[in-house]
Design an enzyme around this catalytic site. Structure first.
Site, mmCIF file in Angstrom:
data_model
loop_
_atom_site.group_PDB
_atom_site.id
_atom_site.type_symbol
_atom_site.label_atom_id
_atom_site.label_comp_id
_atom_site.label_asym_id
_atom_site.label_seq_id
_atom_site.Cartn_x
_atom_site.Cartn_y
_atom_site.Cartn_z
ATOM 1 N N ARG A 113 -156.303 -27.494 37.054
ATOM 2 C CA ARG A 113 -156.338 -28.963 37.085
ATOM 3 C C ARG A 113 -157.598 -29.417 37.803
ATOM 4 O O ARG A 113 -158.515 -29.923 37.172
ATOM 5 C CB ARG A 113 -155.056 -29.515 37.734
ATOM 6 C CG ARG A 113 -154.781 -30.966 37.371
ATOM 7 C CD ARG A 113 -155.668 -31.934 38.135
ATOM 8 N NE ARG A 113 -155.475 -31.784 39.594
ATOM 9 C CZ ARG A 113 -156.291 -32.302 40.503
ATOM 10 N NH1 ARG A 113 -157.344 -32.999 40.142
ATOM 11 N NH2 ARG A 113 -156.075 -32.096 41.800
ATOM 12 N N ASP A 114 -157.702 -29.200 39.107
ATOM 13 C CA ASP A 114 -158.940 -29.609 39.789
ATOM 14 C C ASP A 114 -160.117 -28.824 39.219
ATOM 15 O O ASP A 114 -161.228 -29.350 39.079
ATOM 16 C CB ASP A 114 -158.826 -29.405 41.310
ATOM 17 C CG ASP A 114 -159.591 -30.455 42.101
ATOM 18 O OD1 ASP A 114 -160.708 -30.798 41.667
ATOM 19 O OD2 ASP A 114 -159.098 -30.923 43.134
ATOM 20 N N HIS A 129 -162.355 -30.197 36.362
ATOM 21 C CA HIS A 129 -163.581 -30.977 36.611
ATOM 22 C C HIS A 129 -164.814 -30.083 36.490
ATOM 23 O O HIS A 129 -165.782 -30.412 35.811
ATOM 24 C CB HIS A 129 -163.563 -31.579 38.020
ATOM 25 C CG HIS A 129 -162.576 -32.678 38.215
ATOM 26 N ND1 HIS A 129 -162.632 -33.861 37.510
ATOM 27 C CD2 HIS A 129 -161.516 -32.788 39.053
ATOM 28 C CE1 HIS A 129 -161.648 -34.652 37.917
ATOM 29 N NE2 HIS A 129 -160.948 -34.027 38.838
ATOM 30 N N SER A 182 -160.063 -35.858 49.004
ATOM 31 C CA SER A 182 -160.769 -35.847 47.719
ATOM 32 C C SER A 182 -162.276 -35.744 47.875
ATOM 33 O O SER A 182 -162.967 -35.322 46.953
ATOM 34 C CB SER A 182 -160.473 -37.124 46.944
ATOM 35 O OG SER A 182 -159.120 -37.429 46.974
ATOM 36 N N HIS A 231 -154.439 -31.030 50.581
ATOM 37 C CA HIS A 231 -155.321 -30.646 49.480
ATOM 38 C C HIS A 231 -156.753 -30.793 49.977
ATOM 39 O O HIS A 231 -157.199 -31.903 50.255
ATOM 40 C CB HIS A 231 -155.046 -31.572 48.281
ATOM 41 C CG HIS A 231 -155.960 -31.379 47.109
ATOM 42 N ND1 HIS A 231 -155.599 -30.686 45.980
ATOM 43 C CD2 HIS A 231 -157.221 -31.816 46.871
ATOM 44 C CE1 HIS A 231 -156.588 -30.698 45.090
ATOM 45 N NE2 HIS A 231 -157.585 -31.386 45.613
ATOM 46 N N HIS A 269 -161.085 -29.951 50.074
ATOM 47 C CA HIS A 269 -162.309 -29.631 49.321
ATOM 48 C C HIS A 269 -163.347 -29.043 50.256
ATOM 49 O O HIS A 269 -163.305 -29.254 51.470
ATOM 50 C CB HIS A 269 -162.851 -30.888 48.611
ATOM 51 C CG HIS A 269 -162.163 -31.154 47.302
ATOM 52 N ND1 HIS A 269 -162.596 -30.614 46.116
ATOM 53 C CD2 HIS A 269 -161.057 -31.871 47.008
ATOM 54 C CE1 HIS A 269 -161.787 -31.003 45.134
ATOM 55 N NE2 HIS A 269 -160.840 -31.767 45.653
ATOM 56 N N TYR A 298 -165.774 -39.378 46.251
ATOM 57 C CA TYR A 298 -164.812 -38.649 45.408
ATOM 58 C C TYR A 298 -165.495 -37.439 44.751
ATOM 59 O O TYR A 298 -166.513 -37.575 44.072
ATOM 60 C CB TYR A 298 -164.334 -39.627 44.340
ATOM 61 C CG TYR A 298 -163.040 -39.277 43.650
ATOM 62 C CD1 TYR A 298 -161.845 -39.239 44.339
ATOM 63 C CD2 TYR A 298 -163.028 -39.049 42.277
ATOM 64 C CE1 TYR A 298 -160.660 -38.960 43.679
ATOM 65 C CE2 TYR A 298 -161.851 -38.774 41.615
ATOM 66 C CZ TYR A 298 -160.667 -38.724 42.320
ATOM 67 O OH TYR A 298 -159.500 -38.460 41.661
#
Lengths: 344, 298
Positions: free
Chosen positions: A16-17, A20, A170, A199, A201, A290
């Site tokens: 899913r991520d 991108h 995000s 979550h 990054h 983002y």
């Protein structure tokens, strides 16, 4: 306060991520390969969707190579133990999209809103609960508000039917204590009724460190992605998370060797580029932008001849939120106009 | 000159902004402001502006000897579904600003002239009013296989009704992009942005177009249409020239035009950043004016 961490449930978001980073071009074969490897390694939840969630296939975010629902069905077919999750952003995806994914066998609904807009998710939580799905709320760009306001938004989601609410970094902008304070605030507010998740990054390379702090402060769900495959500089790598948690004595139920093999043997061979904290991605963490804007900014940079990091800096200053990818072209056009006016 | 008379049902922010606009009209005379709560600020504001106001609801309105020619519904979809048959029975034309969609979708510069006899007209959505004219401007030059719009609005301008049922926005707008805009397939996306100070409404329109499209003709058509909308929404502007991208495999071999819009509100009652609400009330007022002109000249 470091409380003893309970068992952490890892949700892997490679499919899913990571979509991108793959420009939403996953094939069914890749999905089956990744699900098979994660399932064997003991990962309990695997998320499969367009990077921007169900219904994300579009001009604005990029068209999917394969239909989301078809990929969900393939993942469900491939998984023997793992649950398949889908992401949905209200305003983009709809209850109809959720029903289609549920029909294909998805059993976890992750509903994502900007960190101040939780009340747009109530319709979708209600629908997910009616369908008998497990529910997770996603408060995106969590660095944009303080811990107390974030906890109030988490409360709205829980009252609407969320069984877990994530602090979603995000932009990869939360720096250690920032993540810890938000996790603590959510655990205090909703911990009696729902779980808390994190979550992360890697834009400032803190995804794993923030996840450890989350686990030590009461989070019970943590997201990762194999080879960090995700937006910006990528997500907390699943294989690093499970190895680190094991060293800390925090059980995840995931076999470290299995996760390492999934990353090295299954994902790495099909990657065109490994997620990396380059100038654009670091600017995202630093300016709070983002993460999925990165490739869009690079494309606009190429199309209009203005630097990607300048676009991202300007996007951060304007306070654009997840979903406003169209504003990247707008900002590039403004930069071109400013450059032309300056006669450069 | 004879004017048409119009009642506004729903004295909230939208109803009040519409009232301010209609009080300037040369063709529509405001009959009354109608609500259900005697303590409503909106009813008090209407009285301050010299407009008859009642908390007696539609029962009160229909009991009047001089009923209005038009009613603007600024309540909720549920209320309009209940009220619509009553207006129809009384011979009152309804201009519906709710998502009820009892009557056909209307976007003034695109299809108002074809709907002159409809007893009930639906104003679609704010994003629809902002973007469908542009989709139509493109589809009147070349076939549009697919059109997609992104509407970004200030969080503060999204009321509880919108928030509780956001799917209604995306689905209704997508249908209207097809039926009114002329695209074979439509998609709509809405984003709420909480930035302070509040952001002015922004809309982006993407259309899939044939690779050999006459881009000059499309650009000219978009500019003409933007000027037509600006005639009733003064803050409606193109942020940049339409942007054309060549055909790509991932777009099924189609090319693309992207149009970037800003909708700054007129600041009548609602603040200028609430362009999404301004374009709804401005479009509804435009419909009322056009109906009045037609009846008067007929």
């Amino acid at each position: 306060m470091n409380i003893p961490a309970g068992k952490i449930r890892i949700t892997d978001s490679t499919l899913r991520d990571g979509s991108h980073a793959m420009a939403h071009r996953f094939t069914e074969g890749q999905v089956r390969g990744v699900v098979h490897a994660l399932d064997r390694a003991g990962v309990e939840v695997i998320e499969v969707s367009h990077g921007d969630g169900l219904g994300g296939s579009s001009f604005n975010y990029g068209f999917s190579l394969e239909d989301d629902v078809k990929l969900v069905a393939a993942a469900v077919d491939e998984a023997e133990r793992a649950k398949i999750a889908v992401l949905l952003l209200p305003g983009l995806g709809t209850v109809e999209d959720l029903k289609a994914a549920h029909g294909a066998g998805a059993s976890v609904a992750r509903i994502a809103t900007h960190c101040t807009e939780a009340d747009v998710s109530l319709q979708h939580f209600a629908a997910a609960r009616d369908l008998g799905m497990e529910t997770v709320g996603f408060l995106m760009l969590s660095h944009r508000v303080g811990p107390e306001e974030l906890a109030r938004q988490a409360r709205i989601m829980v009252d609407g039917g969320a069984q877990c609410v994530y602090v979603v970094d995000s932009a990869g902008a939360l720096v250690l204590g920032d993540a810890q304070a938000r996790i603590t605030a959510l655990v205090d507010e909703i911990g009696g009724e729902a779980q808390v998740g994190f979550h992360g990054h890697q834009n400032l390379s803190l995804g794993v460190a923030n996840s450890v702090l989350a686990a030590q402060n009461g989070a019970l769900q943590v997201d990762g992605a194999l080879c960090a495959l995700g937006a910006g500089a990528g997500n907390s790598p699943t294989e690093v998370l499970v190895a680190t948690f094991e060293r800390l004595g925090i059980p995840t139920g995931v076999d470290v060797q299995g996760a390492l093999a999934a990353a090295d043997d299954v994902v790495k061979p099909f990657l065109h580029r490994l997620p990396f904290a380059d100038r654009g991605a670091i600017t995202q963490g630093y300016a709070g932008v983002y993460s999925s804007f990165l490739l869009h900014a690079e494309r606009a940079a190429e199309r209009y001849g203005v630097p990607a990091h300048e676009i991202l800096q300007r996007v951060g200053e304007a306070g654009y939120v997840g979903g406003q990818e169209d504003m990247i072209i707008d900002v590039a056009l403004q930069l071109v106009a400013e450059r032309d006016r300056a006669g450069v | 000159m004879t004017k048409l008379t119009a009642a506004i049902v729903g004295p909230g922010n939208i109803g009040t902004d519409l009232l301010v606009k209609l009080l300037r009209s040369e063709h529509v005379e405001v009959h009354s402001m109608v609500g259900v709560d005697p303590a409503s600020d909106g009813l008090a504001r209407a009285r301050d502006l010299g407009v008859p106001a009642s908390a007696g609801g539609v029962d009160w309105l229909l009991a009047q000897d001089d009923r209005p020619d038009l009613v603007f519904e600024a309540t909720s979809a549920k209320a309009h579904l209940a009220n619509a048959p009553r207006y129809a029975e009384a011979g009152i034309t309804a201009i519906d600003l709710t998502p009820a969609a009892v009557g056909p979708f209307v976007c003034p510069p695109v299809n108002l002239d074809t709907l002159s006899d409809a007893a009930n007209l639906n104003m679609i959505t704010c994003g629809g009013q902002a973007t469908i004219p542009i989709v139509h401007a493109v589809s009147s030059v070349v076939p549009v296989a697919y059109a997609e719009i992104v509407a970004s609005i200030a969080s503060r301008s999204a009321g509880p009704g919108t928030r509780a049922n956001i799917d209604e926005f995306t689905q209704t707008t997508a249908r209207a992009i097809e039926r009114v805009g002329g695209a074979a397939r439509g998609k709509a996306i809405i984003i709420l942005n909480p930035v302070k100070p509040p952001m002015i409404m922004r809309d982006t329109v993407f259309c899939a177009i044939p690779p050999d499209s006459d881009t000059d003709a499309i650009t000219a058509s978009v500019h003409r249409m933007a000027a037509e909308v600006a005639a009733y929404v003064p803050g409606y502007t193109l942020r940049a020239e339409p942007q054309f991208d060549g055909p790509r495999d991932i777009w099924n071999g189609m090319a693309r035009v992207a149009v970037f819009l800003e909708v700054r509100g007129n600041g009548d009652f609602l603040p200028p950043w609430a362009g999404n609400l301004d374009i709804m009330t401005a479009a509804a007022a435009r419909v009322g004016e056009r109906l009045a002109l037609r009846k008067v000249t007929a």
